[in-house]
Design a protein around this motif. Sequence first.
Motif, PDB file in Angstrom:
ATOM      1  N   SER A  11       5.965 -12.389  20.418  1.00  0.00           N
ATOM      2  CA  SER A  11       5.596 -12.832  19.074  1.00  0.00           C
ATOM      3  C   SER A  11       6.507 -12.231  18.021  1.00  0.00           C
ATOM      4  CB  SER A  11       4.135 -12.475  18.785  1.00  0.00           C
ATOM      5  OG  SER A  11       3.952 -11.077  18.781  1.00  0.00           O
ATOM      6  N   THR A  12       7.058 -11.040  18.279  1.00  0.00           N
ATOM      7  CA  THR A  12       7.970 -10.436  17.308  1.00  0.00           C
ATOM      8  C   THR A  12       9.318 -11.146  17.300  1.00  0.00           C
ATOM      9  OG1 THR A  12       8.713  -8.822  18.961  1.00  0.00           O
ATOM     10  CG2 THR A  12       6.872  -8.185  17.537  1.00  0.00           C
ATOM     11  N   ARG A  13       9.627 -11.908  18.372  1.00  0.00           N
ATOM     12  CA  ARG A  13      10.915 -12.582  18.460  1.00  0.00           C
ATOM     13  C   ARG A  13      10.826 -14.051  18.077  1.00  0.00           C
ATOM     14  NH1 ARG A  13      10.523 -10.326  23.568  1.00  0.00           N
ATOM     15  NH2 ARG A  13      10.754 -12.353  24.578  1.00  0.00           N
ATOM     16  N   VAL A  14       9.618 -14.591  17.956  1.00  0.00           N
ATOM     17  CA  VAL A  14       9.464 -16.007  17.643  1.00  0.00           C
ATOM     18  C   VAL A  14       9.929 -16.288  16.223  1.00  0.00           C
ATOM     19  CG1 VAL A  14       7.828 -17.901  17.391  1.00  0.00           C
ATOM     20  CG2 VAL A  14       7.567 -16.294  19.274  1.00  0.00           C
ATOM     21  N   LEU A  66       5.030 -19.866  13.375  1.00  0.00           N
ATOM     22  CA  LEU A  66       4.342 -18.713  13.961  1.00  0.00           C
ATOM     23  C   LEU A  66       3.338 -18.215  12.933  1.00  0.00           C
ATOM     24  CD1 LEU A  66       4.031 -16.453  16.138  1.00  0.00           C
ATOM     25  CD2 LEU A  66       5.614 -15.114  14.745  1.00  0.00           C
ATOM     26  N   LEU A  67       2.071 -18.109  13.328  1.00  0.00           N
ATOM     27  CA  LEU A  67       1.017 -17.662  12.419  1.00  0.00           C
ATOM     28  C   LEU A  67       0.159 -16.607  13.099  1.00  0.00           C
ATOM     29  CD1 LEU A  67      -0.562 -17.851   9.778  1.00  0.00           C
ATOM     30  CD2 LEU A  67      -1.806 -19.810  10.736  1.00  0.00           C
ATOM     31  N   ASP A  68       0.016 -15.469  12.441  1.00  0.00           N
ATOM     32  CA  ASP A  68      -0.809 -14.376  12.952  1.00  0.00           C
ATOM     33  C   ASP A  68      -1.573 -13.785  11.765  1.00  0.00           C
ATOM     34  OD1 ASP A  68      -1.963 -12.288  14.294  1.00  0.00           O
ATOM     35  OD2 ASP A  68      -0.106 -11.181  14.651  1.00  0.00           O
ATOM     36  N   TYR A  69      -2.902 -13.711  11.888  1.00  0.00           N
ATOM     37  CA  TYR A  69      -3.703 -13.157  10.792  1.00  0.00           C
ATOM     38  C   TYR A  69      -3.913 -11.651  10.931  1.00  0.00           C
ATOM     39  CZ  TYR A  69      -4.818 -17.795   9.021  1.00  0.00           C
ATOM     40  OH  TYR A  69      -4.728 -19.051   8.478  1.00  0.00           O
TER      41      TYR A  69
END
Length: 338
Positions: A11-14, A66-69
């Motif tokens: 997720s850190t690379r997306v 990319l979506l992270d809450y």
Amino acid sequence: MLSQPLASPASTRVLDQLPTLATADLHEAREKIGTLFCPHKLQKGASQGTLKMNLRSTGAGIGLHLLDYGASVKISPEALKTFYMVQIPLSGRADLQIGRQQVVSTPQIASVPPIDAEFSMNWEKNTPQVILTAPRAALESAAQSLYGAQIDGSLRLAPSMDLSSAEGQAFMRSIFELHDMHNEKNGRHSDYARRLQHELVLARWLMANRSNLAQSMEQWNAPTANGYSSRLVQEFLTLLRAHSAEDLTVSDMAEALGVAARTLQVAVARELNSTPSAQLRKVRLERARDLLIAADPQSANVSQIAQDCGFAHLGRFAQSYKHQFGVSPSATLRGKGN
């Protein structure tokens, strides 16, 4: 860049070459996501965790996001109406609620919200998601091309997609390629390369996601008579050879042959144990080889020739080229191994 199935550390690379929109304010998060997608209610869940929304996006249209809450949240949107979306958790779990129907989404099961009905979602803490969006007109046009039929009403997609199936894995490969096209530093891609990639990702989405049109056409295992299949494949190969210098797509060829793209896929699979996309890629590689041989090595470059032939990712082009011809494209340009 993504080269493997999505997993939590990835997720850190997306889309990491794109700017990150970050906020810890619930109202600001709602406004930012509402502007990109649609108006919605956003509430923090009951579990522990501090809201810290992170968003990276290629923008509207056929887009990747990319979506992270950073915390558990409940999302209650209005009906999407103008676009379709697929949500793929990189880790964790998200529930999609449509009336009384519930879909549990994990890294193996993508969720597909309805376009014409209200729904709600519960995202657990640590559930970053990759989201693919497509305008309604674009996906419905792709469906009509794939199945060779007009849509009666609207295209209705099943609310879940099995990413572990063969079709789901093919869809994910197209997502990786779309990601890499958008995530290259200073990447510039020809209109042809973008059109090819968009056609591929939409077609694989439709083939991996059950829909009312696919079921009505009964073409998942479409029978194709051997005689007709042989003639169709021969016409297809003749068309490829005759128009190899043009910016063709599979949809273009199916339309020229007067058949649905799905019918062409079945025929090519039966006769050649291949796909129209693979055959088109082979012809595009041959065209690239011809251009490399004819080019002046002092002024030409491999990257531009790859772009002109519809290859968006230089590394993947070089790998495919060497696999097909036994030498690198740069060696061909220098006049070695021709």
